[in-house]
Structure formats: C-alpha cells, structure tokens
Scaffold this active site. Structure first.
Site, PDB file in Angstrom:
ATOM      1  N   ASP A 154       6.522  11.475 -14.358  1.00  0.00           N
ATOM      2  CA  ASP A 154       6.507  10.613 -15.545  1.00  0.00           C
ATOM      3  C   ASP A 154       6.708  11.375 -16.853  1.00  0.00           C
ATOM      4  OD1 ASP A 154       4.040  11.793 -15.384  1.00  0.00           O
ATOM      5  OD2 ASP A 154       2.873   9.958 -15.652  1.00  0.00           O
ATOM      6  N   LYS A 191       0.006   6.645 -22.475  1.00  0.00           N
ATOM      7  CA  LYS A 191       0.751   5.488 -21.976  1.00  0.00           C
ATOM      8  C   LYS A 191      -0.183   4.602 -21.175  1.00  0.00           C
ATOM      9  CE  LYS A 191       0.810   6.948 -17.488  1.00  0.00           C
ATOM     10  NZ  LYS A 191       0.065   6.262 -16.390  1.00  0.00           N
TER      11      LYS A 191
END
EC number: 2.7.1.148
Length: 284
Positions: free
Chosen positions: A139, A14
């Site tokens: 996350d 990401k």
C-alpha cells in the site's frame, strides 16, 4: 544539485472504507478490493538534505533496528538512483499508532520517497516512485500518488475514486494486531465475490477481516459494540483501529466527548487529495 532547504513533510493516515478478500494466490498473497481514503491525521518528517552520503533518523522507533525502519529503507533504496554522496537527516514526529490499520509505516516510507525525490532533485515520476515503493509494502503506492483510490490485486492496481469526504471518529483499542497473523488465519473470509466498481461504491461497505478480528480480539469487539450505538462503525485494514462515520465533525466531536475512560479516540476529516500532494504542489 540538491535543494538545501529543510522541509517538514506530512505522512497522512488512511482508512479502508471497505475491504473485501476475493481470493488467495498460490504465492500466499491475497486478492483484495479495497477503498483507500486519506485523513487529516499525519506523522511528520522534517528532512534536511546534505552531502554526507549518510541517512540519519531521529528518533528511531524503540525496539526497531534502523535498517528495518521503512523510512531508512526507503531513503537507502532511493539513494541508488542518485549521487553517492547525497545524504539526509530526518526527524520523525510519530502521531499515528503502529499496527493500527492506518498505514503509518507505509505512509512514512512514501513520504520519504516523495520528499527525497524532490530535495535530492532526482525528479523520478510518481509511476517510477511507486515501482520502488511497492518493494517496501503493497500500500505504499497509494500514498505516493496521494489520491483516494480503489485498490485491487494485492493492493497494487489503483483506480481513482471520489468517496464523500466525511467526518470520522477513530478509536484506538489497547492492543496490537499483526497483519500477517490475520491473513494467515484459517477462518478468515477469503471468497467474497468480486464486484464492479459501480457495485462497490453503491452498496453498504464491510471489512472481511472484521469477523475474525472481533472474535479473536475482545478489546476490538468491545470498541465496535460501543461505537455502533452512535454511527456506522467498522475496522480499518486489519485493525486494531476502528472508525465511525458522521456527517459533520461536530457530530463526531459530540461522541468523542462521551468516549469512556478506557478508550483512546480522536476525530478526523476524510480527504481525497492527500496533504503530501498539497504540499508538493506548492514546491514546484
């Protein structure tokens, strides 16, 4: 009944397209506003389920005890939700740099949860998997849901977002940055004004960790100073990786070919739907 087939699962990286620190809670955790987007650079986990009751992982990351590996920890947590004799052999292809701000460890954990949920035929919802995932890292849930999102709170409050799927050059400085060390730094920006989602999307994007990292990690500062001559450039997460944004992969490739010998770099495409989601959709 487990699904016996061997499946190769992607664990995508990401980028934090912006990262603002809006405060610090009494428990020490920081309040954030950040935008997660996936890229087409992945680790891969090849998983074969079995009835041994054991989780085996090849290779384990050098210098990391197996019980501290997030892949192993994710599998062991999920085992508590299924038959005691369910096991798996997991082979890891590690492509994402560790400590780079690309989310590799969290993504590996998320893919493990999603994959074994399918292959062990547990069929927990993604919401339930995310409740498990957040125990492994703030996350992890965004990788489980697999959609680009604005994250708030300590990163656990997710709102779907649809940023442009741009092309990126990602530089990997020759240094490791501890996320904990950055967030413990006295001179880290912690008082950015909280914004509405509309304000967040329609302004120039910044990373509040970048001033501290540039000042304290000269190798990162050198990379940013070189890349910013070509395109908008910033830190992802707490670093050390840095990304520049381009309108096309061809533009990014041109800069890649000019990369100096002292810098490792690669190109990638932004994705609002993760490769893990795409694979899972074909298996249902």
């Amino acid at each position: 009944m487990i699904h016996n087939e061997t499946i190769r699962w992607p664990a995508p990286a990401k980028l934090n397209l912006f990262l603002y620190i809006t405060g610090q809670r009494e428990d020490g955790y920081h309040e954030l506003q950040t935008l997660f987007q996936f890229i087409d650079l992945c680790d891969y986990l090849t998983i074969t389920p079995n009835l041994s009751g054991k989780i085996t992982l090849t290779p384990n990351i050098e210098g990391l005890a197996l019980e501290n590996n997030l892949i192993y920890k994710a599998a062991m947590i999920l085992k508590t939700h299924t038959a005691a004799n369910n096991g798996a052999h997991i082979t890891l292809e590690k492509n994402l740099p560790m400590g780079g701000g690309l989310g590799g460890g969290s993504s590996d954990a998320a893919t493990t949860l999603v994959a074994l949920n399918h292959q062990w035929n547990i069929n927990l919802t993604k919401d339930k998997l995310a409740e498990i995932g957040v125990l492994l890292g703030a996350d992890v849930p965004v990788f489980i849901f697999g959609k680009a999102a604005i994250a708030e709170g300590i990163g656990e409050k997710l709102t779907p977002a649809y940023p442009a799927e741009r092309s990126y050059l990602i530089a990997v400085p020759d240094c490791h940055i501890s996320t904990a060390a950055v967030f413990q730094a006295k001179n880290l920006i912690r008082n950015t004004k909280k914004r509405t989602h509309l304000q967040l999307i329609n302004q120039n994007w910044l990373n509040d960790c970048q001033p501290y990292v540039k000042k304290n990690y000269p190798k990162v500062a050198k990379v940013i100073e070189w890349l910013i001559e070509y395109a908008p450039t910033q830190l992802t997460g707490t670093g050390a990786c840095v990304f520049s944004t381009f309108n096309s992969i061809n533009e990014a490739e041109i800069v890649l070919h000019n990369t100096p010998d002292w810098l490792a770099a690669l190109t990638a495409k932004g994705l609002n739907n993760s490769p893990l989601n795409e694979l899972l959709a074909t298996l249902k």
